[in-house]
Design a protein around this motif. Structure first.
Motif, PDB file in Angstrom:
ATOM      1  N   GLY A   1      21.906  47.392 -10.450  1.00 14.65           N
ATOM      2  CA  GLY A   1      22.397  47.909  -9.174  1.00 14.65           C
ATOM      3  C   GLY A   1      23.708  48.665  -9.308  1.00 14.65           C
ATOM      4  N   TRP A   2      24.369  48.514 -10.460  1.00 12.99           N
ATOM      5  CA  TRP A   2      25.624  49.240 -10.696  1.00 12.99           C
ATOM      6  C   TRP A   2      25.334  50.719 -10.940  1.00 12.99           C
ATOM      7  CZ3 TRP A   2      26.599  44.858 -14.615  1.00 12.99           C
ATOM      8  CH2 TRP A   2      27.107  43.735 -13.945  1.00 12.99           C
ATOM      9  N   PRO A   3      26.210  51.623 -10.578  1.00 13.17           N
ATOM     10  CA  PRO A   3      27.572  51.366 -10.122  1.00 13.17           C
ATOM     11  C   PRO A   3      27.645  51.034  -8.631  1.00 13.17           C
ATOM     12  CG  PRO A   3      27.214  53.722 -10.189  1.00 13.17           C
ATOM     13  CD  PRO A   3      25.951  53.075 -10.720  1.00 13.17           C
ATOM     14  N   THR A   4      28.630  50.215  -8.270  1.00 15.32           N
ATOM     15  CA  THR A   4      28.950  50.058  -6.860  1.00 15.32           C
ATOM     16  C   THR A   4      29.583  51.352  -6.370  1.00 15.32           C
ATOM     17  OG1 THR A   4      31.066  49.051  -7.496  1.00 15.32           O
ATOM     18  CG2 THR A   4      29.237  47.556  -6.967  1.00 15.32           C
ATOM     19  N   PRO A   5      29.503  51.639  -5.062  1.00 19.60           N
ATOM     20  CA  PRO A   5      29.980  52.933  -4.558  1.00 19.60           C
ATOM     21  C   PRO A   5      31.484  53.141  -4.754  1.00 19.60           C
ATOM     22  CG  PRO A   5      28.558  51.857  -2.960  1.00 19.60           C
ATOM     23  CD  PRO A   5      28.841  50.842  -4.018  1.00 19.60           C
ATOM     24  N   LEU A   6      31.829  54.406  -4.898  1.00 23.20           N
ATOM     25  CA  LEU A   6      33.220  54.838  -4.954  1.00 23.20           C
ATOM     26  C   LEU A   6      33.415  55.797  -3.786  1.00 23.20           C
ATOM     27  CD1 LEU A   6      35.622  54.314  -6.876  1.00 23.20           C
ATOM     28  CD2 LEU A   6      34.974  56.375  -8.105  1.00 23.20           C
ATOM     29  N   LEU A   7      34.275  55.422  -2.852  1.00 24.01           N
ATOM     30  CA  LEU A   7      34.444  56.181  -1.613  1.00 24.01           C
ATOM     31  C   LEU A   7      35.770  56.935  -1.621  1.00 24.01           C
ATOM     32  CD1 LEU A   7      33.623  56.836   1.347  1.00 24.01           C
ATOM     33  CD2 LEU A   7      34.896  54.767   2.010  1.00 24.01           C
ATOM     34  N   LYS A   8      35.696  58.235  -1.464  1.00 21.37           N
ATOM     35  CA  LYS A   8      36.922  59.034  -1.330  1.00 21.37           C
ATOM     36  C   LYS A   8      37.481  58.837   0.077  1.00 21.37           C
ATOM     37  CE  LYS A   8      38.771  63.729  -1.822  1.00 21.37           C
ATOM     38  NZ  LYS A   8      38.449  65.128  -2.183  1.00 21.37           N
ATOM     39  N   ILE A   9      38.740  58.439   0.152  1.00 23.22           N
ATOM     40  CA  ILE A   9      39.336  58.195   1.462  1.00 23.22           C
ATOM     41  C   ILE A   9      40.520  59.112   1.748  1.00 23.22           C
ATOM     42  CG2 ILE A   9      38.564  55.797   1.504  1.00 23.22           C
ATOM     43  CD1 ILE A   9      41.558  55.056   1.031  1.00 23.22           C
ATOM     44  N   SER A  10      40.952  59.871   0.735  1.00 20.39           N
ATOM     45  CA  SER A  10      42.076  60.760   0.962  1.00 20.39           C
ATOM     46  C   SER A  10      42.068  61.868  -0.079  1.00 20.39           C
ATOM     47  CB  SER A  10      43.405  59.995   0.893  1.00 20.39           C
ATOM     48  OG  SER A  10      44.508  60.850   1.080  1.00 20.39           O
TER      49      SER A  10
ATOM     50  N   ALA B   1      38.175  54.415  -3.261  1.00 21.56           N
ATOM     51  CA  ALA B   1      38.057  52.963  -3.150  1.00 21.56           C
ATOM     52  C   ALA B   1      36.725  52.517  -3.729  1.00 21.56           C
ATOM     53  CB  ALA B   1      38.172  52.527  -1.688  1.00 21.56           C
ATOM     54  N   LYS B   2      36.769  51.562  -4.641  1.00 24.31           N
ATOM     55  CA  LYS B   2      35.536  51.006  -5.228  1.00 24.31           C
ATOM     56  C   LYS B   2      35.108  49.821  -4.368  1.00 24.31           C
ATOM     57  CE  LYS B   2      33.285  50.338  -9.671  1.00 24.31           C
ATOM     58  NZ  LYS B   2      32.119  51.112  -9.172  1.00 24.31           N
ATOM     59  N   LEU B   3      33.916  49.924  -3.793  1.00 19.14           N
ATOM     60  CA  LEU B   3      33.443  48.975  -2.782  1.00 19.14           C
ATOM     61  C   LEU B   3      32.619  47.878  -3.441  1.00 19.14           C
ATOM     62  CD1 LEU B   3      32.397  51.599  -0.052  1.00 19.14           C
ATOM     63  CD2 LEU B   3      34.678  50.687  -0.584  1.00 19.14           C
ATOM     64  N   GLU B   4      33.289  46.797  -3.793  1.00 18.90           N
ATOM     65  CA  GLU B   4      32.652  45.770  -4.602  1.00 18.90           C
ATOM     66  C   GLU B   4      31.807  44.783  -3.809  1.00 18.90           C
ATOM     67  OE1 GLU B   4      32.662  45.113  -8.269  1.00 18.90           O
ATOM     68  OE2 GLU B   4      32.663  47.242  -7.754  1.00 18.90           O
TER      69      GLU B   4
ATOM     70  N   TYR C   1      48.634  50.859  -1.232  1.00 15.89           N
ATOM     71  CA  TYR C   1      48.424  52.295  -1.491  1.00 15.89           C
ATOM     72  C   TYR C   1      49.176  53.147  -0.470  1.00 15.89           C
ATOM     73  CZ  TYR C   1      46.231  56.769  -0.521  1.00 15.89           C
ATOM     74  OH  TYR C   1      46.033  58.093  -0.223  1.00 15.89           O
ATOM     75  N   LYS C   2      49.155  52.748   0.794  1.00 16.59           N
ATOM     76  CA  LYS C   2      49.780  53.545   1.842  1.00 16.59           C
ATOM     77  C   LYS C   2      51.287  53.661   1.643  1.00 16.59           C
ATOM     78  CE  LYS C   2      48.588  53.994   5.771  1.00 16.59           C
ATOM     79  NZ  LYS C   2      48.025  54.923   6.781  1.00 16.59           N
ATOM     80  N   ARG C   3      51.869  52.710   0.909  1.00 14.85           N
ATOM     81  CA  ARG C   3      53.310  52.769   0.642  1.00 14.85           C
ATOM     82  C   ARG C   3      53.659  53.749  -0.484  1.00 14.85           C
ATOM     83  NH1 ARG C   3      54.842  46.620  -0.563  1.00 14.85           N
ATOM     84  NH2 ARG C   3      54.142  45.621   1.378  1.00 14.85           N
ATOM     85  N   MET C   4      52.686  54.054  -1.321  1.00 12.54           N
ATOM     86  CA  MET C   4      52.957  54.834  -2.514  1.00 12.54           C
ATOM     87  C   MET C   4      53.398  56.258  -2.158  1.00 12.54           C
ATOM     88  SD  MET C   4      52.411  52.753  -5.037  1.00 12.54           S
ATOM     89  CE  MET C   4      52.907  51.326  -4.034  1.00 12.54           C
ATOM     90  N   GLU C   5      54.376  56.764  -2.872  1.00 14.20           N
ATOM     91  CA  GLU C   5      54.895  58.096  -2.623  1.00 14.20           C
ATOM     92  C   GLU C   5      54.574  59.085  -3.737  1.00 14.20           C
ATOM     93  OE1 GLU C   5      59.054  57.608  -1.939  1.00 14.20           O
ATOM     94  OE2 GLU C   5      58.773  56.652   0.028  1.00 14.20           O
ATOM     95  N   GLU C   6      54.257  58.567  -4.937  1.00 14.57           N
ATOM     96  CA  GLU C   6      53.957  59.465  -6.056  1.00 14.57           C
ATOM     97  C   GLU C   6      52.641  60.189  -5.825  1.00 14.57           C
ATOM     98  OE1 GLU C   6      54.009  57.607  -9.861  1.00 14.57           O
ATOM     99  OE2 GLU C   6      56.092  56.952  -9.701  1.00 14.57           O
ATOM    100  N   GLU C   7      52.631  61.487  -6.156  1.00 14.77           N
ATOM    101  CA  GLU C   7      51.388  62.241  -6.069  1.00 14.77           C
ATOM    102  C   GLU C   7      50.475  61.863  -7.236  1.00 14.77           C
ATOM    103  OE1 GLU C   7      52.264  66.388  -5.841  1.00 14.77           O
ATOM    104  OE2 GLU C   7      53.435  66.184  -3.988  1.00 14.77           O
ATOM    105  N   GLY C   8      49.182  62.051  -7.042  1.00 14.62           N
ATOM    106  CA  GLY C   8      48.239  61.742  -8.103  1.00 14.62           C
ATOM    107  C   GLY C   8      46.895  61.346  -7.550  1.00 14.62           C
ATOM    108  N   VAL C   9      46.084  60.750  -8.411  1.00 12.14           N
ATOM    109  CA  VAL C   9      44.756  60.258  -8.042  1.00 12.14           C
ATOM    110  C   VAL C   9      44.783  58.740  -8.133  1.00 12.14           C
ATOM    111  CG1 VAL C   9      42.296  60.245  -8.611  1.00 12.14           C
ATOM    112  CG2 VAL C   9      43.633  62.345  -8.886  1.00 12.14           C
ATOM    113  N   TYR C  10      44.547  58.077  -7.013  1.00 10.61           N
ATOM    114  CA  TYR C  10      44.622  56.625  -6.917  1.00 10.61           C
ATOM    115  C   TYR C  10      43.217  56.024  -6.906  1.00 10.61           C
ATOM    116  CZ  TYR C  10      49.606  56.878  -5.748  1.00 10.61           C
ATOM    117  OH  TYR C  10      50.970  57.091  -5.787  1.00 10.61           O
ATOM    118  N   LEU C  11      43.005  55.041  -7.767  1.00 10.01           N
ATOM    119  CA  LEU C  11      41.772  54.258  -7.753  1.00 10.01           C
ATOM    120  C   LEU C  11      42.110  52.882  -7.201  1.00 10.01           C
ATOM    121  CD1 LEU C  11      38.820  53.566  -8.513  1.00 10.01           C
ATOM    122  CD2 LEU C  11      39.666  52.981 -10.805  1.00 10.01           C
TER     123      LEU C  11
END
Length: 333
Positions: free
Chosen positions: A67-76, A84-87, A305-315
């Motif tokens: 059944g893997w992979p579990t979904p990976l949802l782009k939220i931003s 976000a990996k939806l486990e 995550y919402k507190r983070m200020e650094e730019e980049g790609v967050y998992l």
């Protein structure tokens, strides 16, 4: 097992490795869940998922492993792009702990098992124990009593203890162990960490499909198995930073570093505190924005995550959803 980390790091960094001696072959066998012969070459692609596209399964275990992979949802999107990996798409406990428990059960001998858990491990071990022919007994801290009805349905022997943390319940296993029960030990069995090196490879494969490389990994710490393993994998491969989320007070499923955990000390991590109130605010905000009922520990990860200020790609790793917490929702802020 810590001696295996340089071997895993070389595989992650270079994409392949030759098992040059028996020790390396043993480390790779553990990771690949098959026998690796000395002198043979292992490639990172073997850790990538091979989903059953027809979604027709011959048995319940295949629901997990195929059944893997579990979904990976782009939220931003940029500048702080986030996935976000939806486990909760794992089938037995609707949580990331299906992966952990499956690895734990494969790593131990014996038909009678005993464990302590405040929630997801209890359900996963009860369910997978049924599927794999194991008799399971679970000790539950009082804060995790909301899972007891699910264990009743599964027919799993359990006892609720007057303690707050899972680690405080460990001494209650001693009598069962003397009488022949095996303790898979989610807190100290390195199968926990190794299982989530595979989880990291899965997420890496998914992100690669959309041309992304994570710069930050945000994950809650309970045993610290999945957070440390993802921090290790993505730190080795891309130099990603691990943001490890601990509760300021109490949040179901995660705990503070000083309560005792093993694998978080194997990696570099920035540990951040989130309160239960902040976590539940994250749960509600996510539900109202994306329509998904994430669990409290996922709410804590989202709040961090919402507190983070650094730019980049967050998992981000969302360990479970909200549904098993319904019995205690009126007690949460």
């Amino acid at each position: 097992m810590r001696e295996c980390l340089p071997i895993y790091a070389k595989l992650i960094r270079e994409g392949e490795i030759r098992a040059s001696n028996g020790s390396e072959a043993l480390c790779l066998s553990w990771l690949l869940q098959r026998r690796v012969e000395e002198g043979s070459v292992v490639r990172i692609e073997e850790l990538y998922p091979a989903p059953n596209l027809a979604r027709v399964y011959e048995g319940p275990l295949q629901l997990l492993t195929e059944g893997w992979p579990t979904p990976l949802l782009k939220i931003s999107g940029p500048p702080r792009e986030a996935y976000a990996k939806l486990e909760w798409y794992n089938p037995f406990s609707f949580s990331i702990k299906d992966r952990t428990v499956y690895a734990l059960l494969r790593s131990v001998e014996g038909e009678r098992l005993v464990e302590v858990s405040s929630g997801n491990v209890a359900v996963a071990m009860g369910a997978l124990g049924n599927v794999m022919g194991k008799r399971v007994k679970i000790y539950i801290p009082s804060a995790g009593s909301y899972v007891a009805p699910l264990l009743d349905v599964l027919g799993v022997e359990h006892q609720i203890l007057d303690v707050t943390l899972t680690v405080e319940a460990l001494e209650h296993l001693e009598k069962d162990i003397r009488e022949g029960a095996v303790h898979p030990n989610q807190f100290n069995n390195d199968a926990n960490f190794v299982a989530h090196v595979r989880t990291a490879a899965e997420a890496d494969w998914q992100l690669a499909q959309v041309g992304k490389r994570p710069t930050h990994v945000v994950a809650g710490i309970g045993t610290s198995g999945h957070a440390a393993a993802l921090g290790f994998y993505f730190g080795v491969k891309y130099g990603a930073k691990l943001i490890a989320v601990e509760p300021k007070d109490w949040i179901p499923g995660i705990r503070r570093v000083e309560s005792g955990m093993k694998w978080i000390h194997w990696v570099d991590a920035a540990v951040v505190e989130v309160s239960l109130r902040e976590a539940m605010e994250g749960v509600r905000e996510f539900a109202r924005r994306y329509g998904l009922l994430i669990g409290p520990s996922a709410g804590a990860v989202y709040a961090a995550y919402k507190r983070m200020e650094e730019e980049g790609v967050y998992l981000m790793v969302f360990p479970d959803n909200l549904l098993k917490y319904v019995p205690i929702l009126d007690k949460l802020p």
